[in-house]
Design a protein around this motif. Structure first.
Motif, PDB file in Angstrom:
ATOM      1  N   VAL A   2      33.512  25.052  45.638  1.00  0.00           N
ATOM      2  CA  VAL A   2      35.234  25.876  46.141  1.00  0.00           C
ATOM      3  C   VAL A   2      35.784  26.479  44.801  1.00  0.00           C
ATOM      4  O   VAL A   2      36.650  25.869  43.745  1.00  0.00           O
ATOM      5  CB  VAL A   2      36.160  25.185  47.080  1.00  0.00           C
ATOM      6  CG1 VAL A   2      37.050  26.006  47.325  1.00  0.00           C
ATOM      7  CG2 VAL A   2      35.070  24.490  48.135  1.00  0.00           C
ATOM      8  N   ALA A  24      39.202  33.204  48.421  1.00  0.00           N
ATOM      9  CA  ALA A  24      39.043  31.577  48.450  1.00  0.00           C
ATOM     10  C   ALA A  24      37.338  31.956  48.455  1.00  0.00           C
ATOM     11  O   ALA A  24      36.798  32.664  49.310  1.00  0.00           O
ATOM     12  CB  ALA A  24      39.103  30.920  49.022  1.00  0.00           C
ATOM     13  N   SER A  25      36.749  31.244  47.192  1.00  0.00           N
ATOM     14  CA  SER A  25      35.006  30.803  47.620  1.00  0.00           C
ATOM     15  C   SER A  25      34.761  29.750  48.342  1.00  0.00           C
ATOM     16  O   SER A  25      35.029  28.708  47.721  1.00  0.00           O
ATOM     17  CB  SER A  25      34.277  31.726  46.920  1.00  0.00           C
ATOM     18  OG  SER A  25      34.449  31.202  45.825  1.00  0.00           O
ATOM     19  N   GLY A  26      33.192  29.773  49.004  1.00  0.00           N
ATOM     20  CA  GLY A  26      33.016  28.876  48.448  1.00  0.00           C
ATOM     21  C   GLY A  26      33.339  28.059  50.616  1.00  0.00           C
ATOM     22  O   GLY A  26      32.721  29.065  51.190  1.00  0.00           O
ATOM     23  N   TYR A  27      33.199  26.501  50.590  1.00  0.00           N
ATOM     24  CA  TYR A  27      33.640  26.333  51.661  1.00  0.00           C
ATOM     25  C   TYR A  27      34.544  26.212  52.366  1.00  0.00           C
ATOM     26  O   TYR A  27      35.740  25.727  51.860  1.00  0.00           O
ATOM     27  CB  TYR A  27      33.075  24.864  52.611  1.00  0.00           C
ATOM     28  CG  TYR A  27      31.154  24.548  51.563  1.00  0.00           C
ATOM     29  CD1 TYR A  27      31.404  23.969  50.737  1.00  0.00           C
ATOM     30  CD2 TYR A  27      30.298  24.220  52.520  1.00  0.00           C
ATOM     31  CE1 TYR A  27      30.288  23.362  49.958  1.00  0.00           C
ATOM     32  CE2 TYR A  27      28.899  24.198  52.051  1.00  0.00           C
ATOM     33  CZ  TYR A  27      28.396  23.505  50.423  1.00  0.00           C
ATOM     34  OH  TYR A  27      27.823  23.636  50.260  1.00  0.00           O
ATOM     35  N   THR A  28      34.329  26.946  54.027  1.00  0.00           N
ATOM     36  CA  THR A  28      35.286  27.610  54.197  1.00  0.00           C
ATOM     37  C   THR A  28      36.722  26.297  54.374  1.00  0.00           C
ATOM     38  O   THR A  28      38.296  26.455  54.725  1.00  0.00           O
ATOM     39  CB  THR A  28      36.004  28.828  54.976  1.00  0.00           C
ATOM     40  OG1 THR A  28      35.488  28.243  55.862  1.00  0.00           O
ATOM     41  CG2 THR A  28      35.573  29.986  54.809  1.00  0.00           C
ATOM     42  N   ALA A  30      37.021  23.633  53.975  1.00  0.00           N
ATOM     43  CA  ALA A  30      37.650  22.963  51.975  1.00  0.00           C
ATOM     44  C   ALA A  30      39.017  23.823  51.954  1.00  0.00           C
ATOM     45  O   ALA A  30      39.968  23.461  51.428  1.00  0.00           O
ATOM     46  CB  ALA A  30      36.944  23.226  51.206  1.00  0.00           C
ATOM     47  N   THR A  31      39.118  25.385  52.468  1.00  0.00           N
ATOM     48  CA  THR A  31      40.496  25.832  52.398  1.00  0.00           C
ATOM     49  C   THR A  31      41.206  26.089  53.618  1.00  0.00           C
ATOM     50  O   THR A  31      41.428  26.794  53.565  1.00  0.00           O
ATOM     51  CB  THR A  31      40.212  26.888  51.112  1.00  0.00           C
ATOM     52  OG1 THR A  31      39.386  27.829  52.529  1.00  0.00           O
ATOM     53  CG2 THR A  31      38.928  27.054  50.497  1.00  0.00           C
ATOM     54  N   THR A  34      46.255  26.095  52.534  1.00  0.00           N
ATOM     55  CA  THR A  34      45.968  27.232  51.022  1.00  0.00           C
ATOM     56  C   THR A  34      47.755  27.092  51.251  1.00  0.00           C
ATOM     57  O   THR A  34      48.551  27.902  51.721  1.00  0.00           O
ATOM     58  CB  THR A  34      45.098  28.398  51.233  1.00  0.00           C
ATOM     59  OG1 THR A  34      44.150  28.226  51.934  1.00  0.00           O
ATOM     60  CG2 THR A  34      44.929  29.181  50.244  1.00  0.00           C
ATOM     61  N   ASN A  77      38.747  35.769  53.420  1.00  0.00           N
ATOM     62  CA  ASN A  77      38.954  34.689  52.922  1.00  0.00           C
ATOM     63  C   ASN A  77      39.991  34.953  51.909  1.00  0.00           C
ATOM     64  O   ASN A  77      39.789  34.493  50.207  1.00  0.00           O
ATOM     65  CB  ASN A  77      37.746  34.165  51.659  1.00  0.00           C
ATOM     66  CG  ASN A  77      36.777  33.088  53.346  1.00  0.00           C
ATOM     67  OD1 ASN A  77      36.988  33.156  54.097  1.00  0.00           O
ATOM     68  ND2 ASN A  77      35.616  33.556  52.843  1.00  0.00           N
ATOM     69  N   TYR A 111      41.575  22.150  45.236  1.00  0.00           N
ATOM     70  CA  TYR A 111      41.369  22.746  44.671  1.00  0.00           C
ATOM     71  C   TYR A 111      42.797  23.321  43.522  1.00  0.00           C
ATOM     72  O   TYR A 111      43.281  23.909  44.821  1.00  0.00           O
ATOM     73  CB  TYR A 111      40.434  23.783  45.397  1.00  0.00           C
ATOM     74  CG  TYR A 111      39.258  22.764  45.761  1.00  0.00           C
ATOM     75  CD1 TYR A 111      39.780  22.448  47.290  1.00  0.00           C
ATOM     76  CD2 TYR A 111      38.405  22.548  45.401  1.00  0.00           C
ATOM     77  CE1 TYR A 111      38.410  21.689  48.151  1.00  0.00           C
ATOM     78  CE2 TYR A 111      37.539  21.784  45.501  1.00  0.00           C
ATOM     79  CZ  TYR A 111      37.032  21.549  47.137  1.00  0.00           C
ATOM     80  OH  TYR A 111      36.790  20.715  47.977  1.00  0.00           O
TER      81      TYR A 111
END
Length: 122
Positions: A2, A24-28, A30-31, A34, A77, A111
């Motif tokens: 992430v 944001a990038s990666g596993y959504t 995990a965000t 925000t 995102n 993060y």
């Protein structure tokens, strides 16, 4: 992995506006929560605003209520912080933060971005 990346910081005069972006990038998952923190030199870090991406529920610090608006574009995102009626005391490094789970804001954000500087002159 992430990642959250901020942009949009600048120098403005008091009364002006700025819009910060957080991509944001990666596993959504995990965000899911925000938001934005800020820290000015010699001051404590302060939570500014959060948004729960599932239902767009928001939360603001008293110091920015009525002036700042946090919003999201799920397709991109990206979370935004629209800052209006800026004051010199808003000068700080602004950090995008994110965390998964059902609580927003959570006890801790896992993060963090690198930060973007906002300077407001009087």
């Amino acid at each position: 992995q992430v990642q959250v990346v901020e942009s949009g910081g600048a120098s403005v005069q008091a009364g002006g506006s700025l819009r910060l972006s957080c991509a944001a990038s990666g596993y959504t998952y995990a965000t899911e929560c925000t938001g934005w923190f800020r820290q000015a030199p010699g001051k404590e870090r302060e939570a500014v605003a959060t948004i729960y991406t599932s239902d767009s529920r928001t939360d603001y610090a008293d110091s920015v209520k009525g002036r700042f608006i946090i919003s999201q574009d799920n397709a991109k995102n990206t979370v935004y912080l629209q800052m209006n009626s800026l004051k010199p005391e808003d000068t700080a490094m602004y950090y995008c933060v994110a965390e998964g789970g059902g609580r927003c804001p959570p006890d801790e954000f896992g993060y963090w971005g690198q930060g973007t500087q906002v300077t407001v002159s009087s």
